[in-house]
Design an enzyme around this catalytic site. Structure first.
Site, PDB file in Angstrom:
ATOM      1  N   ARG A   1      34.625  34.149  39.081  1.00 21.13           N
ATOM      2  CA  ARG A   1      33.794  33.114  37.976  1.00 21.13           C
ATOM      3  C   ARG A   1      35.208  32.967  37.836  1.00 21.13           C
ATOM      4  O   ARG A   1      34.793  31.311  37.232  1.00 21.13           O
ATOM      5  CB  ARG A   1      32.804  34.083  37.837  1.00 21.13           C
ATOM      6  CG  ARG A   1      32.081  33.099  36.236  1.00 21.13           C
ATOM      7  CD  ARG A   1      32.598  33.101  34.965  1.00 21.13           C
ATOM      8  NE  ARG A   1      33.488  33.930  34.371  1.00 21.13           N
ATOM      9  CZ  ARG A   1      34.046  33.728  33.297  1.00 21.13           C
ATOM     10  NH1 ARG A   1      33.743  33.067  32.859  1.00 21.13           N
ATOM     11  NH2 ARG A   1      34.513  35.196  32.861  1.00 21.13           N
ATOM     12  N   ASP A   2      35.945  33.214  36.867  1.00 20.53           N
ATOM     13  CA  ASP A   2      36.318  32.818  36.113  1.00 20.53           C
ATOM     14  C   ASP A   2      37.806  31.920  36.522  1.00 20.53           C
ATOM     15  O   ASP A   2      38.664  30.853  36.147  1.00 20.53           O
ATOM     16  CB  ASP A   2      37.253  33.837  35.058  1.00 20.53           C
ATOM     17  CG  ASP A   2      37.761  33.413  33.692  1.00 20.53           C
ATOM     18  OD1 ASP A   2      37.738  32.316  33.435  1.00 20.53           O
ATOM     19  OD2 ASP A   2      38.243  34.436  32.866  1.00 20.53           O
TER      20      ASP A   2
ATOM     21  N   HIS B   1      40.798  41.457  28.866  1.00 25.83           N
ATOM     22  CA  HIS B   1      41.140  40.091  30.174  1.00 25.83           C
ATOM     23  C   HIS B   1      42.188  39.331  29.168  1.00 25.83           C
ATOM     24  O   HIS B   1      41.335  38.929  27.760  1.00 25.83           O
ATOM     25  CB  HIS B   1      39.157  39.734  29.325  1.00 25.83           C
ATOM     26  CG  HIS B   1      39.797  38.372  30.613  1.00 25.83           C
ATOM     27  ND1 HIS B   1      38.768  38.168  31.435  1.00 25.83           N
ATOM     28  CD2 HIS B   1      39.633  37.061  30.225  1.00 25.83           C
ATOM     29  CE1 HIS B   1      38.736  36.773  32.103  1.00 25.83           C
ATOM     30  NE2 HIS B   1      39.767  36.104  30.958  1.00 25.83           N
TER      31      HIS B   1
ATOM     32  N   HIS C   1      44.921  35.961  29.946  1.00 23.86           N
ATOM     33  CA  HIS C   1      44.799  34.783  30.113  1.00 23.86           C
ATOM     34  C   HIS C   1      47.091  34.657  29.879  1.00 23.86           C
ATOM     35  O   HIS C   1      46.993  35.222  28.765  1.00 23.86           O
ATOM     36  CB  HIS C   1      44.436  33.634  29.363  1.00 23.86           C
ATOM     37  CG  HIS C   1      43.204  33.257  29.577  1.00 23.86           C
ATOM     38  ND1 HIS C   1      42.844  31.869  30.190  1.00 23.86           N
ATOM     39  CD2 HIS C   1      41.951  34.174  30.284  1.00 23.86           C
ATOM     40  CE1 HIS C   1      41.816  32.566  30.967  1.00 23.86           C
ATOM     41  NE2 HIS C   1      40.947  33.391  30.297  1.00 23.86           N
TER      42      HIS C   1
ATOM     43  N   CYS D   1      39.335  28.133  30.791  1.00 18.56           N
ATOM     44  CA  CYS D   1      37.966  27.724  30.215  1.00 18.56           C
ATOM     45  C   CYS D   1      37.724  26.537  29.853  1.00 18.56           C
ATOM     46  O   CYS D   1      39.005  26.029  29.543  1.00 18.56           O
ATOM     47  CB  CYS D   1      37.593  28.719  28.505  1.00 18.56           C
ATOM     48  SG  CYS D   1      36.332  28.582  28.039  1.00 18.56           S
TER      49      CYS D   1
ATOM     50  N   ASN E   1      43.891  33.460  34.106  1.00 16.57           N
ATOM     51  CA  ASN E   1      44.025  34.553  34.154  1.00 16.57           C
ATOM     52  C   ASN E   1      45.181  35.741  34.216  1.00 16.57           C
ATOM     53  O   ASN E   1      46.576  35.259  35.430  1.00 16.57           O
ATOM     54  CB  ASN E   1      43.013  35.181  35.416  1.00 16.57           C
ATOM     55  CG  ASN E   1      41.808  35.201  34.489  1.00 16.57           C
ATOM     56  OD1 ASN E   1      41.300  35.069  33.179  1.00 16.57           O
ATOM     57  ND2 ASN E   1      41.468  33.984  35.454  1.00 16.57           N
TER      58      ASN E   1
END
Length: 303
Positions: free
Chosen positions: A15-16, A208, A210, A241, A250
């Site tokens: 996903r990310d 989470h 980055h 994002c 990430n």
């Protein structure tokens, strides 16, 4: 600093990792990525997001990805959702075990990310949690821009703490703090994680990070030392994002696992399998990925 001997690992690459990529990745390759993550030991995977495909084209095949997921009672498949419509889609897929809601710590970013104020994003998360519970699912929530906003700059700890408490009281099973644009530093991370952990105890705190400014791994270590028990990472360090300027990748899964396992913190992950998966993903994306461990000689060398 008191480090746990086990940290739960969440793979967010499907996903990310992919949502901000210009080149569309096929459903087949997304499923291959998910299966490779499972083979490497991942037991929680963020597989897709149920969002407007016009805004995030990489996630347009959410239902197709879910239809192809393996039947695994030992794996929790997470779907990111921003509103009740997305939550309903995730539940209707029949394959999503846990809904991942998102609240944003500032109004400007919340408006850019999901078209609502910060307070409205908290209320949306509460509604998602309630729906998940009514449908026999669990839900957790990520507080985006916990350590800084691309539009408003510094974010007060007090604001993030207030949000975390409100979301925890609504029945979330976990609170995640996201450094969406990679501006966090270890001292800030340790302070905020420790405070949030006390306020939402016994709920776990997930982090989470980055790696925009190359502080991601240091922040993971600081968070773990402050009591975070769950860590997100993305294979190869892919990620970003679409609605946060400058939100680079990430922390890489293989780099996080290498660091933690070498420090005596178990993750349940197989590092060599992650390296092989990262090299495979590099071929799929057609470029070298940011992760460092996959590009380095193995250490220690096998006997």
């Amino acid at each position: 600093m008191s480090i746990s001997d086990f940290i739960e690992f969440v793979e967010v690459g499907p996903r990310d990792g992919l949502q901000n990529e210009a080149v569309l990745v096929s459903t087949e390759n997304k499923l291959a990525l998910i299966n490779r993550a499972i083979d490497a030991g991942a037991r929680r995977i963020e597989v897709t997001s149920f969002v407007n495909p016009k805004r995030v084209p990489q996630m347009a095949d959410a239902e197709d990805v879910c239809a192809g997921l393996p039947d695994r009672n030992d794996v929790t498949f997470i779907g990111l959702v921003m509103n009740l419509r997305g939550a309903e889609r995730a539940i209707a897929s029949g394959k999503i075990d846990q809904l991942g809601a998102v609240s944003v710590a500032t109004d400007t970013f919340a408006m850019a990310n999901q078209g609502q104020s910060s307070n409205e994003s908290v209320e949306a998360a509460k509604a998602i949690i309630t729906l998940a519970q009514s449908e026999g699912r669990t839900a957790q929530c990520t507080i985006a821009a916990s350590f800084g906003c691309p539009f408003e700059g510094e974010v007060a700890d007090k604001r993030v703490i207030e949000m975390a408490v409100a979301i925890a009281e609504a029945g979330a099973v976990e609170i995640a703090l996201a450094d969406t644009i990679g501006v966090g530093n270890p001292a800030h991370v340790a302070r905020l994680v420790e405070h949030i952990r006390r306020e939402v105890n016994p709920l776990p705190v997930r982090v989470h990070f980055h790696n925009t400014r190359n502080t991601g791994l240091a922040n993971v270590w600081a968070a773990v030392g402050a009591g975070a028990s769950v860590v997100d990472a993305s294979l190869g360090g892919l990620g970003g994002c679409p609605f946060a300027p400058g939100a680079a990748g990430n922390v890489p899964s293989e780099d996080v696992v290498y660091m933690l396992e070498r420090a005596g913190v178990r993750t349940g992950m197989n590092l060599q399998s992650l390296i092989e998966a990262s090299n495979w993903l590099s071929e799929i994306m057609g470029r070298k990925l940011p992760g460092m461990v996959a590009q380095s000689p193995s250490f220690p060398k096998a006997a």
